[in-house]
Design a protein around this motif. Structure first.
Motif, short mmCIF file in Angstrom:
data_model
loop_
_atom_site.label_atom_id
_atom_site.label_comp_id
_atom_site.label_asym_id
_atom_site.label_seq_id
_atom_site.Cartn_x
_atom_site.Cartn_y
_atom_site.Cartn_z
N GLN B 148 13.38 2.82 27.70
CA GLN B 148 12.88 1.46 27.92
C GLN B 148 13.72 0.52 27.07
O GLN B 148 13.86 0.75 25.87
N LEU B 149 14.26 -0.52 27.69
CA LEU B 149 15.10 -1.46 26.93
C LEU B 149 14.31 -2.71 26.54
O LEU B 149 13.33 -3.09 27.19
N THR B 155 22.47 -8.40 31.67
CA THR B 155 23.88 -8.11 31.96
C THR B 155 24.43 -9.13 32.95
O THR B 155 23.69 -9.74 33.72
N LEU B 156 25.74 -9.30 32.90
CA LEU B 156 26.41 -10.17 33.87
C LEU B 156 27.79 -9.59 34.14
O LEU B 156 28.54 -9.28 33.21
N ASP B 157 28.13 -9.42 35.41
CA ASP B 157 29.50 -9.04 35.80
C ASP B 157 30.12 -10.24 36.48
O ASP B 157 29.56 -10.77 37.43
N TYR B 204 29.25 -0.31 31.14
CA TYR B 204 28.10 -0.61 30.29
C TYR B 204 27.02 -1.35 31.08
O TYR B 204 25.84 -1.06 30.99
N THR B 205 27.47 -2.36 31.81
CA THR B 205 26.48 -3.18 32.53
C THR B 205 25.86 -2.36 33.67
O THR B 205 24.66 -2.47 33.93
N ALA B 206 26.68 -1.51 34.32
CA ALA B 206 26.14 -0.66 35.38
C ALA B 206 25.11 0.30 34.80
O ALA B 206 24.03 0.52 35.37
N PHE B 207 25.42 0.85 33.65
CA PHE B 207 24.52 1.78 32.95
C PHE B 207 23.19 1.10 32.62
O PHE B 207 22.11 1.60 32.93
N ILE B 208 23.30 -0.08 32.02
CA ILE B 208 22.09 -0.80 31.59
C ILE B 208 21.23 -1.20 32.78
O ILE B 208 20.02 -1.03 32.78
N ARG B 209 21.88 -1.70 33.81
CA ARG B 209 21.10 -2.11 34.99
C ARG B 209 20.38 -0.92 35.63
O ARG B 209 19.25 -1.04 36.09
N HIS B 210 21.05 0.24 35.63
CA HIS B 210 20.41 1.43 36.20
C HIS B 210 19.21 1.85 35.35
O HIS B 210 18.18 2.22 35.89
N PRO B 219 21.11 10.15 35.54
CA PRO B 219 21.60 9.40 36.70
C PRO B 219 22.23 8.06 36.32
O PRO B 219 23.21 7.64 36.95
N ALA B 220 21.71 7.38 35.30
CA ALA B 220 22.29 6.09 34.90
C ALA B 220 23.70 6.30 34.36
O ALA B 220 24.62 5.53 34.68
N ALA B 221 23.89 7.35 33.57
CA ALA B 221 25.22 7.64 33.03
C ALA B 221 26.19 8.01 34.14
O ALA B 221 27.35 7.58 34.15
N GLU B 222 25.71 8.79 35.09
CA GLU B 222 26.58 9.18 36.21
C GLU B 222 26.97 7.96 37.05
O GLU B 222 28.12 7.83 37.48
N HIS B 223 26.02 7.09 37.26
CA HIS B 223 26.30 5.86 38.01
C HIS B 223 27.37 5.02 37.28
O HIS B 223 28.31 4.52 37.89
N ALA B 224 27.22 4.92 35.96
CA ALA B 224 28.18 4.13 35.18
C ALA B 224 29.57 4.73 35.27
O ALA B 224 30.58 4.02 35.40
#
Lengths: 100, 257, 293
Positions: B148-149, B155-157, B204-210, B219-224
């Protein structure tokens, strides 16, 4: 299926990453080089019960919008600073702080 | 039209006539009504300038004022809480023809909005790193661990280097050597009472958003990694842990007792 | 929910604030206050600035609340609105007051929302019977929801309306009699409005229900000239309290006795010590009044 999607993290890799992150976190003043830029941008309350600053009758008639937005030109202050020696390398983590 | 309706329309739009029914015993009605019109418009312009100081600085005072005036006419506040006013300002800027020459302006506004939101975000306390360390004893469960964050993490890309631009404008002197045409990913968070902005790799942003959308660590790490082959999970976790951004852990339902 | 008049709930005398000078608390001064713990009677904040989830505002207000009496001043309820009150906003207010338990909660005799739109300014009312009924119904609703008496502040105005049935002071008198709310007497607003509408400030004040005064406000104004060449004062909160307002304040104190007095400053914020000096001056006048009464 895309090859990239098959890349996974093993339990060992996840443990290694978390373990090393925790080690980094336990270090005093870690990554000082990345985190040294601090800027004092304090936010203040925005709800007031007074007239907006610069509120005068005379000011109103001078600043009324005349409906010619297409004539507006932004100052674009940062254009002048652009160059090709960027500091935005992908490898680094840059930190900027807005302090309260 | 009822009085307050006419009054309301006329203060938001300077082209509208002064509402009927106003009097002044000793003065000039229209120039007195103009005080209200100016208070409303100036007050809302100030509220936007306050939330978007870098945008204001980038375009200059006059341009900002006129851009804000058009936005206010189109989207007056729908809440009395002024710190939330202008959530749609970035989209408006993106469509605002006269600002076309500054294509990074809308994303700069998005970043500034994230900073204000992080500043006022709900309080949450970081999990004890020892609790995280305990998870290392059961490495096979790590992949299913939910992090939980902190509510202020965002995040912003952007296709533009808006984090660098933002940082340059926190200082009185503009830094030389900005190349805004490079894409940049940004993490915003509140650490203690301070809002911090990080220029990061896109993983990083992909990881956090996941993580934020409810995916577990694995799964979040794999997505990143899929988004960014050079994604470094340990650095990403270190960023979150050192800034008190992980506020709770929960194992996935299938490994719960 | 049962709808009853709150007049019966309310203790006849009104202010829970000490009869001292207080300051509007600005985020720029959070640290000054906590570091120096100045001898100030109370602090007042704008409710809407604290309707945020968390972060520095709640952190600092919580600390200051532990050390000083607190007054919360709403700027967004739009009690004079000809559309219904924003229930969501009223509930947020209820939550905020439950959290900080201020000695006083006050709002304005004005409107600032129309339908879904919030205009972020305190806009003037036509003082007729339908406005009176609406304002009283809204105050009833607010006092019932919050389960407390509120103070209502007299406005600074720049225009008046045709077809009014009351002058402003008698309108306020009616509102306070009917709704049982108290009066936040803003002395600067009295001065500003009376200059703008060519009226006698003392006559205005004497027509108010002075027994219901629970707090006083002092602030600075900006001065302009309108297109007919008349003096036009604007309630800017951007300058020190004017000499004329200090003089009027002393006359008010003679009528109402020592009452908690706020120095308001929202624009062109000076260093904290300058605000403190204004509060000290108000404290001197309050002390003199106390000795005399």
């Amino acid at each position: 299926m895309n090859n990239k999607t098959t890349r996974t993290f093993s339990a060992a890799a996840l443990a290694l990453a978390l373990g090393s992150a925790l080690t980094v976190a336990a270090l005093p003043a870690q990554a000082a080089g990345d985190m040294e830029k601090c800027f004092g941008v304090a936010l203040k309350g925005q709800n007031d019960c007074a007239a907006g600053a610069g509120t005068t009758c005379a000011g109103t008639s001078k600043t009324d919008y005349q409906g010619d937005a297409w004539k507006l030109v932004p100052k674009g202050t940062c254009d002048k600073t652009a160059s090709h020696t960027s500091s935005t390398g992908f490898g680094q983590l840059a930190a900027f702080t807005a302090k309260s | 039209m009822r009085l307050q309706e006419a009054f309301s329309a006329a203060v938001l739009d300077s082209q509208q006539p002064c509402p009927r029914g106003l009097v002044s015993r000793n003065g000039h009605v229209e120039s007195r009504f103009a005080v209200y019109r100016n208070n409303v418009q100036k007050g809302l312009i100030n509220a936007l300038a306050f939330s978007y100081p870098v945008v204001a600085r980038l375009v200059g005072e006059y341009f900002f004022q006129e851009m804000a005036r058009l936005f206010i006419k189109k989207s007056p506040p729908d809440s009395p809480i002024m710190s939330t006013y202008g959530v749609r300002f970035a989209d408006f800027i993106g469509d605002f023809e006269p600002a076309r020459s500054l294509p990074y302006l809308a994303d700069t506004a998005r970043l500034e909005r994230l900073c204000v939101a992080a500043y006022h975000a709900a309080d949450a306390w970081a999990v004890d790193p020892q609790v995280l360390a305990r998870m290392l004893k059961v490495p096979e469960s790590l992949g299913q661990l939910h992090l939980q964050l902190h509510p202020g993490v965002a995040t912003l890309d952007s296709p533009y280097a808006v984090a660098d631009l933002w940082a340059a404008h926190q200082n009185e002197e503009l830094s030389q050597g900005l190349d805004l045409s490079l894409p940049q990913s940004t993490v915003v968070l509140r650490y203690g009472l301070s809002v911090e902005v990080f220029a990061v790799r896109p993983g990083y942003t992909a990881f956090i958003r996941h993580l934020q959308s409810g995916h577990a660590l694995g799964p979040a790490a794999e997505h990143a990694l899929h988004v960014d082959p050079y994604f470094d999970l340990s650095q990403a976790l270190a960023l979150l842990i050192t800034h008190d951004a992980i506020t709770d852990l929960s194992p996935a339902p299938e490994i719960s007792p | 929910m049962m709808h009853s008049s709150t007049a019966s709930l309310i203790a006849p005398r009104i202010s829970q604030l000490p009869p001292r000078a207080g300051l509007g608390l600005k985020a720029e001064h959070f640290k000054d206050v906590l570091e120096s713990l100045p001898d100030v009677g109370f602090f007042e904040v704008h409710a809407e600035n604290y309707m945020v989830a968390g972060g520095p505002f709640h952190h600092y207000l919580g600390l200051i609340r532990e050390r000083y009496p607190l007054s919360i001043h709403g700027v967004g309820l739009s009690i004079g609105s000809d559309t219904p009150l924003n229930i969501e906003h009223l509930q947020r207010l209820q939550t905020l007051l439950a959290r900080y338990r201020p000695r006083v909660f006050s709002e304005h005799l004005a409107w600032s929302s129309h339908g879904p739109h919030f205009l972020n300014d305190l806009l003037p009312l036509r003082y007729d019977l339908s406005t009176l009924q609406r304002v009283c119904a809204h105050i009833d609703q607010v006092q019932n929801t919050l389960q407390r008496q509120i103070l209502l502040e007299n406005p600074a105005t720049y225009v008046e309306f045709d077809q009014t049935h009351f002058d402003e002071a008698s309108f306020i008198h009616e509102v306070i009699t009917r709704s049982g709310c108290g009066l936040l007497l803003d002395v600067n607003n009295v001065y500003v409005s009376c200059v703008n509408h060519d009226r006698d400030p003392l006559a205005y004040i004497n027509a108010l229900p002075l027994h219901a005064v629970g707090e006083l406000h002092l602030a600075g104004f900006a001065e302009d000239i309108d297109q007919s060449g008349q003096r036009l004062l604007i309630d800017s909160h951007g300058a020190p309290v004017d000499q004329a307002v200090w003089a009027l304040y002393q006359q008010v104190l003679e009528c109402v006795g020592p009452v908690a007095t706020l120095i308001e400053r929202d624009n062109q914020l000076p260093v904290f010590s300058e605000l403190l000096a204004q509060a000290e001056l108000a404290d001197c006048y309050l002390l003199t009044t106390r000795e005399r009464t």
